[in-house]
Design a protein around this motif. Structure first.
Motif, short mmCIF file in Angstrom:
data_model
loop_
_atom_site.label_atom_id
_atom_site.label_comp_id
_atom_site.label_asym_id
_atom_site.label_seq_id
_atom_site.Cartn_x
_atom_site.Cartn_y
_atom_site.Cartn_z
N LYS A 20 0.70 -1.18 -0.15
CA LYS A 20 0.08 -0.01 0.17
C LYS A 20 0.92 1.37 0.10
O LYS A 20 1.88 1.52 0.73
N VAL A 21 0.55 2.23 -0.62
CA VAL A 21 1.04 3.53 -0.81
C VAL A 21 0.33 4.51 -0.27
O VAL A 21 -1.01 4.53 -0.70
N PHE A 22 0.41 5.17 1.25
CA PHE A 22 -0.51 5.98 1.74
C PHE A 22 -0.71 7.36 0.97
O PHE A 22 0.46 7.90 0.59
N ILE A 23 -2.00 7.89 0.96
CA ILE A 23 -1.87 9.14 0.17
C ILE A 23 -2.13 10.22 1.16
O ILE A 23 -3.23 10.22 2.02
N PHE A 24 -1.21 11.08 1.34
CA PHE A 24 -1.50 12.30 2.25
C PHE A 24 -1.49 13.69 1.47
O PHE A 24 -0.85 14.00 0.65
N ASP A 25 -3.06 13.93 1.66
CA ASP A 25 -3.45 15.22 0.64
C ASP A 25 -3.30 16.47 1.51
O ASP A 25 -3.35 16.53 2.75
N THR A 26 -2.44 17.33 0.92
CA THR A 26 -2.12 18.68 1.58
C THR A 26 -2.69 19.94 0.65
O THR A 26 -2.28 21.07 0.80
N THR A 27 -3.86 19.46 0.13
CA THR A 27 -4.41 20.62 -0.63
C THR A 27 -4.86 21.88 0.31
O THR A 27 -4.87 23.09 -0.19
N LEU A 28 -5.34 21.39 1.70
CA LEU A 28 -5.65 22.58 2.62
C LEU A 28 -4.60 23.21 3.20
O LEU A 28 -4.84 24.37 3.85
N ARG A 29 -3.32 22.75 3.04
CA ARG A 29 -2.08 23.60 3.33
C ARG A 29 -1.32 23.90 2.36
O ARG A 29 -1.27 25.08 2.16
N ASP A 30 -0.59 23.01 1.85
CA ASP A 30 0.28 23.47 0.84
C ASP A 30 -0.71 24.19 -0.52
O ASP A 30 -0.12 24.95 -1.07
N GLY A 31 -1.77 23.33 -0.73
CA GLY A 31 -2.46 23.78 -1.81
C GLY A 31 -2.96 25.13 -1.53
O GLY A 31 -3.16 26.07 -2.61
N GLU A 32 -3.38 25.53 -0.40
CA GLU A 32 -3.88 26.92 -0.10
C GLU A 32 -2.87 27.77 -0.26
O GLU A 32 -3.21 29.10 -0.18
N GLN A 33 -1.40 27.50 -0.11
CA GLN A 33 -0.49 28.49 -0.26
C GLN A 33 -0.38 28.86 -1.75
O GLN A 33 0.48 29.67 -2.29
N SER A 34 -1.14 28.34 -2.74
CA SER A 34 -1.10 28.80 -4.30
C SER A 34 -1.57 30.27 -4.02
O SER A 34 -2.67 30.65 -3.55
N PRO A 35 -1.01 31.11 -4.93
CA PRO A 35 -1.38 32.69 -4.96
C PRO A 35 -2.60 32.90 -5.42
O PRO A 35 -3.30 32.19 -6.17
N GLY A 36 -3.61 33.38 -4.23
CA GLY A 36 -5.15 33.70 -4.31
C GLY A 36 -5.89 32.66 -4.03
O GLY A 36 -7.21 32.88 -4.05
N ALA A 37 -5.33 31.57 -3.63
CA ALA A 37 -6.46 30.38 -3.33
C ALA A 37 -7.04 30.50 -1.98
O ALA A 37 -7.46 29.27 -1.50
N SER A 38 -6.90 31.37 -1.28
CA SER A 38 -7.31 31.16 0.17
C SER A 38 -8.75 30.83 -0.06
O SER A 38 -9.60 31.21 -0.80
#
Ligand code: KIV
Ligand code: ZN
Length: 512
Positions: free
Chosen positions: A4-22
């Motif tokens: 198994k490969v564990f999927i660690f989702d960081t859309t809400l943290r690193d993803g939110e660091q996209s310019p304008g993506a708050s």
């Protein structure tokens, strides 16, 4: 059985660091619920020390989700760890994720610390985090540009101190797949304690190699991948979840590993992220782009008709991309709407349902087919944006070949009604000028784009804008069967997001 490969989702943290993506807290909650449904193993909900808003959102997510591990990011300081822990302590499965840079350039210029000091700090912090929870992840920021032997020393010490997951980031997206795979093998071979921990990788896409590097790392033995939906994230973004999951799924003959992701939720999740953040998915984006399953060349179309496998390596249904379903019509009742929204992941209160029901009726009067995408817009605009300062009450536009385009607009600003009118060189320009005058904004419109939400001439127009004011960037999104109204909604949404950024300053991003 495949590993198994564990999927660690960081859309809400690193993803939110996209310019304008708050995102606001309600939007984060909605996305977190969807990510749990998608089947991610770990969901990084935010960086609680960064701002009050982040802390509050992480705490709410941690309090609600029961199946997924909820991670909070913290620098290697007691203060950050306490903040992270206070935000997630009530989670069913909390994880503290702490990090410190290990490359010479970061240690010399950013941290002003020696190698020994970095190891000591990492060990002390992991031990402290471990005194709060047994689920601690340690990351060596800029790991791919760090001295290999030093990296292994830090990892060995962090595991000894109690870290259960060790993350090797390619923070600046500098690695090349073969080199990164080789680094992973080296780390595995020279970090004896890794037999007691899971090795994770976290890649950025500055050279467009994030997916390739992550696959190379998994092939070399890494067993956790840190990813975001649609690959959003700092600068050029992070490795995209859909590319890794579908890469492993489609090529399991080559790489015998599997994930827990329910692939049929990939496309709806991608749509949701794009809708909430306002970041449009490029048409040629792998897996979730509008053209990913479109066959243009005659030769390809002919092959597809004879046998889809000639040109299609994945089925669109596998990622949940089917023709938009006709869900409800003008005569559908409240009960049908409630149960359909529930299936989509929205558990609405009676009051919220009433609001969405009346908006649904209005839309069904204008538009024959109301599909999932339309309902998603109604809920995003009607419920998730409740903290909005500016709301559109009314828009009237006159335009044509012989008149000067004029727009009169009524808004509420913090609940107070205001109205006014202005002209422009087209109806959208006129609407924007009226809104700008009423709000008194000094923002600049950097980008404006229109597309159709679904197929057909009665499709809702989907407008995205990018605004800038005093160094702050915000994206805005709006949808409506009338594109001038959609544009006004997008502009007002962007202005609300700018307002949110002004009132929720980020206190601590240095070091990320
Ligand atoms: O890119 C990076 O190094 C990070 C760490 C905090 C994991 O985001
Ligand atoms: Zn990162």
């Amino acid at each position: 059985m495949s590993e198994k490969v564990f999927i660690f989702d960081t859309t809400l943290r690193d993803g939110e660091q996209s310019p304008g993506a708050s995102m606001n807290t309600a939007e984060k909650m909605r996305l977190a619920t969807q990510l749990e449904k998608l089947g991610v193993d770990v969901l990084e909900a935010g960086f609680p020390a960064a701002s009050e808003g982040d802390f509050e959102a992480v705490a709410k997510i941690a309090g609600k989700l029961k199946k997924v591990e909820v991670a909070a990011l913290a620098r290697t300081s007691k203060k950050d760890i306490d903040r992270a822990w206070n935000a997630i302590r009530h989670a069913a499965k909390p994880r503290i994720h702490t990090f410190i840079a290990t490359s010479d350039i970061h240690m010399d210029y950013k941290l002003n610390m020696t190698r020994d000091e970095v190891i000591k700090t990492a060990v002390e912090t992991v031990k402290y985090a471990r005194s709060l929870t047994d689920n601690v992840e340690f990351s060596a920021e800029d790991g791919s540009r760090s001295d290999r032997d030093f990296l292994c020393r830090v990892f060995d010490a962090a595991i000894e101190a109690g870290a259960k997951t060790i993350n090797l980031p390619d923070t600046v997206g500098y690695a090349i797949p073969e080199e990164f795979g080789d680094l992973v093998k080296y780390v595995i071979a020279h970090t004896p304690n890794l037999k007691n921990a899971i090795l994770s990788v976290h890649c950025h896409n500055d050279l467009g190699l994030a997916t390739a590097n992550t696959i190379a790392a998994i092939s070399a033995g890494a067993r956790q991948a840190e990813v975001t939906i649609n690959g959003i994230g700092e600068r050029a973004g992070n490795t995209s979840l859909e590319e890794i999951v579908m890469g492993l799924y489609t090529r399991s003959n080559y790489l015998p590993v599997s994930t827990n992701i329910k692939t049929e939720h990939i496309y709806p999740t991608s749509r949701l992220v794009s809708m909430i953040t306002g970041i449009i998915v490029q048409p040629n984006k792998a897996i979730v782009g509008a053209n990913a399953f479109a066959h243009e060349a005659g030769i390809h179309q002919d092959g597809m008709l004879k046998n889809p496998m000639t040109y299609e390596i994945m089925k669109p249904e596998t990622i949940g991309l089917s023709k938009s379903k006709l869900v409800l019509g003008k005569h559908s009742g409240r009960h049908a709407l409630r149960s359909h929204l529930k299936e989509m992941g929205y558990d609405l209160s009676d009051e919220e349902l009433q609001l969405i029901f009346s908006k649904f009726k209005e839309l069904a009067d204008k538009k024959k087919h109301v599909v999932d995408e339309d309902l998603e817009v109604l809920v995003t605009e009607g419920i998730l944006r409740t903290s909005d300062v500016f709301c559109l009450e009314y828009l009237h536009v006159t335009c044509g070949t012989t008149v000067l385009p004029m727009a009169s607009v009524k808004l509420t600003i913090n609940g107070r009604s205001v109205q006014g009118a202005d002209y422009g060189n087209g109806p959208i320009d006129a609407a924007f000028n009226s809104i700008a005058k009423l709000i008194g904004t000094e923002s600049e419109l950097l980008r404006f784009s229109v597309s159709a939400l679904t197929g057909g001439t009665d499709a809702q127009g989907e407008v995205t804008v990018r605004l800038q004011e005093n160094g702050l960037i915000a994206l805005g999104r709006g949808a409506d069967p009338d594109i001038i109204t959609a544009s006004a909604k997008a502009y007002i949404n962007g202005l609300n997001r700018l307002e949110y950024l002004k009132t929720h300053p980020v206190e601590a991003t240095e070091g990320l």
